[in-house]
Design a protein around this motif. Structure first.
Motif, PDB file in Angstrom:
ATOM      1  N   ASP A 182       0.831  -1.199   0.000  1.00 24.07           N
ATOM      2  CA  ASP A 182       0.000   0.000   0.000  1.00 24.07           C
ATOM      3  C   ASP A 182       0.868   1.252   0.000  1.00 24.07           C
ATOM      4  O   ASP A 182       2.036   1.232   0.405  1.00 24.07           O
ATOM      5  N   PHE A 226      -5.170   1.266  -3.872  1.00 22.95           N
ATOM      6  CA  PHE A 226      -4.416   0.608  -2.798  1.00 22.95           C
ATOM      7  C   PHE A 226      -2.928   0.930  -2.862  1.00 22.95           C
ATOM      8  O   PHE A 226      -2.378   1.529  -1.951  1.00 22.95           O
ATOM      9  N   GLY A 227      -2.258   0.509  -3.928  1.00 21.77           N
ATOM     10  CA  GLY A 227      -0.820   0.730  -3.979  1.00 21.77           C
ATOM     11  C   GLY A 227      -0.201   0.162  -5.234  1.00 21.77           C
ATOM     12  O   GLY A 227      -0.773   0.267  -6.321  1.00 21.77           O
TER      13      GLY A 227
END
Length: 238
Positions: A182, A226-227
């Motif tokens: 993340d 999210f990432g």
């Protein structure tokens, strides 16, 4: 199915894979080679011993059920031979019984992978054991080589210069793969206590990192909301 020569042109860590199922053997070979490993495939225990007599390998994946001898017997023979005794072993098995695992550990295996397994799980377990045994290694994928210890990145034998923060981001993604990292974690890893940095700083730095990695930048996959994730399946040659 195409016949493969012993070993390949890949120059990464070498792995002996002993599996009598041709389809599974091909899947494992492809998965490991895609992650930069050099693979020596074998369909029987005797073929594996023949390879180990001629070649030095960094790890062995052994199917428990082989046509000429059990995987545990093959492992036992390896551990009794001074040329092979230090090769770490992971067993592949369709049986998840505790007694089977204990038998494998008793003859010197370091880990077990239960069938069916995903290619990502297999490569992650192999790489994790390799790190544990060797205490660190270079990450190799095709023409990309990354030394996590010396903070060096080379593409086709030419050095790529990354800033400390860019390398911290790259290292975090490699250490976590195949999992997604993340943006908050990446921010902490690369910026530490810098109060001026925000999540947008991560996105900007990842963009620069992708550019510096050239075609290998496509391995950094965006997970929306999210990432980011290091995923070689997303690699496209420019």
């Amino acid at each position: 199915m195409l016949q493969k020569d012993r070993g390949t042109h890949v120059q990464g860590p070498s792995v002996l894979v002993t599996e009598d199922d041709a389809d599974i053997l091909e899947l494992i070979t492809y998965s490991l080679e895609s992650e930069g490993f050099r693979v020596f495939p074998a369909k029987s225990g005797n073929e594996a011993l023949s390879i180990l007599t001629d070649e030095s390998v960094d790890m062995a994946l052994l199917d428990v059920m082989l046509p000429d001898m059990s995987g545990t017997e093959l492992c036992r023979r390896m551990k009794r031979d001074e040329r092979m005794e230090r090769v770490p072993v992971i067993f592949l098995t369709a049986r998840d019984e505790e007694t089977d695992k204990l038998a494998g550990f008793k003859v010197g295996a370091e880990d077990y992978i239960t069938k069916p397994f995903s290619p990502r799980e297999l490569t992650a377990r192999v790489r994790a054991l390799m790190r544990r045994v060797r205490g660190g290694e270079d990450y190799v994928f095709q023409g990309l080589r990354i030394s996590l210890d010396s903070h060096r990145v080379d593409i086709n034998n030419g050095r790529i210069h990354l800033s400390p923060r860019e390398f911290s981001l790259l290292k975090a993604l490699l250490e976590a793969k195949p999992k997604t990292v993340d943006r908050s974690t990446l921010l902490e890893r690369a910026w530490g206590m810098d109060a001026k940095a925000g999540l947008r700083s991560v996105d900007v730095a990842v963009t620069r990192l992708r550019e510096k990695l050239m075609s290998y930048g496509t391995c950094i996959r965006t997970v929306t909301g999210f990432g980011y994730q290091w995923d070689t399946e997303g690699y496209t040659l420019e």
